[in-house]
Motif scaffolding. Structure first.
Motif, mmCIF file in Angstrom:
data_model
loop_
_atom_site.group_PDB
_atom_site.id
_atom_site.type_symbol
_atom_site.label_atom_id
_atom_site.label_comp_id
_atom_site.label_asym_id
_atom_site.label_seq_id
_atom_site.Cartn_x
_atom_site.Cartn_y
_atom_site.Cartn_z
ATOM 1 N N ASP A 249 11.450 5.461 -4.573
ATOM 2 C CA ASP A 249 10.586 5.715 -5.649
ATOM 3 C C ASP A 249 9.720 4.658 -5.872
ATOM 4 N N PHE A 250 9.702 3.316 -5.299
ATOM 5 C CA PHE A 250 8.688 2.373 -5.423
ATOM 6 C C PHE A 250 7.115 3.132 -4.799
ATOM 7 N N LEU A 251 7.370 3.397 -3.426
ATOM 8 C CA LEU A 251 6.190 4.195 -2.738
ATOM 9 C C LEU A 251 5.722 5.376 -3.534
ATOM 10 N N HIS A 252 6.536 6.075 -4.193
ATOM 11 C CA HIS A 252 5.975 7.212 -4.880
ATOM 12 C C HIS A 252 5.260 6.797 -6.071
ATOM 13 N N SER A 253 5.802 5.707 -6.564
ATOM 14 C CA SER A 253 5.110 5.395 -7.818
ATOM 15 C C SER A 253 3.764 4.379 -7.788
ATOM 16 N N PHE A 254 4.104 3.510 -6.845
ATOM 17 C CA PHE A 254 3.157 2.333 -6.485
ATOM 18 C C PHE A 254 2.264 2.621 -4.874
ATOM 19 N N GLY A 255 2.733 3.651 -4.372
ATOM 20 C CA GLY A 255 2.230 3.761 -2.984
ATOM 21 C C GLY A 255 0.828 3.801 -2.895
ATOM 22 N N GLY A 256 -0.034 4.051 -4.003
ATOM 23 C CA GLY A 256 -1.680 3.959 -3.940
ATOM 24 C C GLY A 256 -2.063 2.655 -3.907
ATOM 25 N N GLU A 257 -1.248 1.524 -4.191
ATOM 26 C CA GLU A 257 -1.652 0.338 -4.054
ATOM 27 C C GLU A 257 -1.206 -0.683 -2.688
ATOM 28 N N THR A 258 0.031 -0.119 -2.298
ATOM 29 C CA THR A 258 0.463 -0.571 -1.206
ATOM 30 C C THR A 258 1.530 0.293 -0.292
ATOM 31 N N ASP A 259 1.344 0.098 0.955
ATOM 32 C CA ASP A 259 2.439 0.761 1.520
ATOM 33 C C ASP A 259 3.533 0.021 2.133
ATOM 34 N N THR A 260 3.516 -1.132 1.647
ATOM 35 C CA THR A 260 4.821 -2.125 1.855
ATOM 36 C C THR A 260 5.700 -2.349 0.664
ATOM 37 N N VAL A 261 7.227 -2.022 0.752
ATOM 38 C CA VAL A 261 7.959 -2.453 -0.513
ATOM 39 C C VAL A 261 8.164 -3.675 -0.587
ATOM 40 N N PRO A 262 7.790 -4.375 -1.695
ATOM 41 C CA PRO A 262 8.052 -5.901 -1.779
ATOM 42 C C PRO A 262 9.544 -6.174 -2.297
ATOM 43 N N PRO A 263 9.857 -7.395 -2.095
ATOM 44 C CA PRO A 263 11.426 -7.462 -2.523
ATOM 45 C C PRO A 263 11.554 -7.373 -3.809
ATOM 46 N N LEU A 264 12.982 -7.296 -4.464
ATOM 47 C CA LEU A 264 13.267 -7.414 -5.725
ATOM 48 C C LEU A 264 13.304 -8.644 -6.357
ATOM 49 N N LEU A 265 12.818 -8.795 -7.629
ATOM 50 C CA LEU A 265 13.184 -10.029 -8.513
ATOM 51 C C LEU A 265 14.427 -9.943 -9.072
ATOM 52 N N ALA A 266 14.534 -8.886 -9.844
ATOM 53 C CA ALA A 266 15.804 -8.721 -10.971
ATOM 54 C C ALA A 266 15.878 -7.189 -10.997
ATOM 55 N N ILE A 267 17.366 -7.058 -11.451
ATOM 56 C CA ILE A 267 17.529 -5.824 -12.129
ATOM 57 C C ILE A 267 17.707 -6.096 -13.539
ATOM 58 N N VAL A 268 17.255 -4.972 -14.529
ATOM 59 C CA VAL A 268 17.455 -5.060 -15.915
ATOM 60 C C VAL A 268 18.079 -3.705 -16.632
ATOM 61 N N VAL A 269 18.773 -3.842 -17.472
ATOM 62 C CA VAL A 269 19.358 -2.903 -18.332
ATOM 63 C C VAL A 269 18.781 -3.230 -19.817
#
Length: 250
Positions: free
Chosen positions: A207-227
């Motif tokens: 999902d990250f690459l689908h949304s932000f793949g135009g900026e990077t082809d590497t998935v960065p680590p997570l910082l947090a999960i939010v509800v």
């Protein structure tokens, strides 16, 4: 761009991305996601914590643990309010799979995620990514630098939010009305019955690459999960519930 325009742009960025700016001060004791079901009725279990907008005099969205269908779950109540429930993750946490169940009992009738005045949700589950600055477009990169300096916090460069929206069709993807640093993905819509549990499992890497793949082809680590949930723009009220959120490394 003159100085006044820069100031205005920075102010808009902070408001637009306030939900992750207000929750991203990383906790040195961050751990795996604590299940809501591990807690009795009352406040969500630590290290989950409620955070509102910095210096904003707005009511806080209410988060509490209640018994529903024989389980301890998170109740999320927004009423002309804003707040998030955040869970920091250890440094370097890979994207992996995110799983949860949720239900909306009272949706927001006037939400419209395509507009600034309608940018509210009855429930969202978000993943905050440590996107490197060099991968962020120049203008947004500089705004992020300024915001980090002004807040004194390490702010995420990319956020992916899964939402329940009564107006948009399931599968709709769009950017936040204020900033491209936040992407929405509609998982449930008016076609989903109210007050019924729905389970989701999302591959954050895909999902990250689908949304932000135009900026990077590497998935960065997570910082947090939010509800979260908010109704401060539409001045409405909503009620939703969320079961345990789990993160599985791949």
């Amino acid at each position: 761009m003159n100085a006044m325009n820069w100031i205005a742009a920075c102010g808009q960025l902070v408001r637009a991305t306030a939900f992750f700016y207000s929750v991203c001060a990383l906790d040195a004791e961050a751990q795996s996601l604590q299940p809501f079901s591990s807690s009795g009725a009352g406040v969500p279990p630590s290290p989950w914590r409620v955070v509102g907008l910095p210096a904003a005099k707005k009511p806080l969205t209410q988060f509490d643990i209640v018994a529903l269908d024989g389980q301890a779950v998170l109740r999320v109540r927004a009423d002309n309010s804003y707040a998030n429930l955040t869970h920091d993750l250890p440094s370097g946490t890979p994207a992996g799979m995110l799983r949860w169940k949720w239900r909306v009992d009272e949706p927001l009738p006037h939400t419209n995620l395509r507009t600034k005045n309608g940018d509210d949700v009855a429930i969202k589950v978000c993943a905050l990514f440590d996107m490197p600055l060099e991968n962020i477009p120049f203008f947004e990169r500089n705004l992020l630098r300024i915001a980090r300096s002004a807040s004194g916090e390490y702010l995420p460069g990319a956020t992916l939010c899964y939402v329940w929206d009564p107006r948009l069709a399931e599968g709709t993807e769009l950017t936040n009305a204020f900033t491209g640093r936040v992407h929405y993905r509609v998982l449930n819509s008016a076609a989903t019955p109210l007050a019924k549990w729905v389970t989701h499992s999302r591959d954050l890497r895909v999902d990250f690459l689908h949304s932000f793949g135009g900026e990077t082809d590497t998935v960065p680590p997570l910082l947090a999960i939010v509800v979260g949930a908010d109704a401060d723009n539409t001045h409405d009220a909503s009620l939703a519930y969320v079961g345990d959120v789990t993160h599985v490394k791949q």
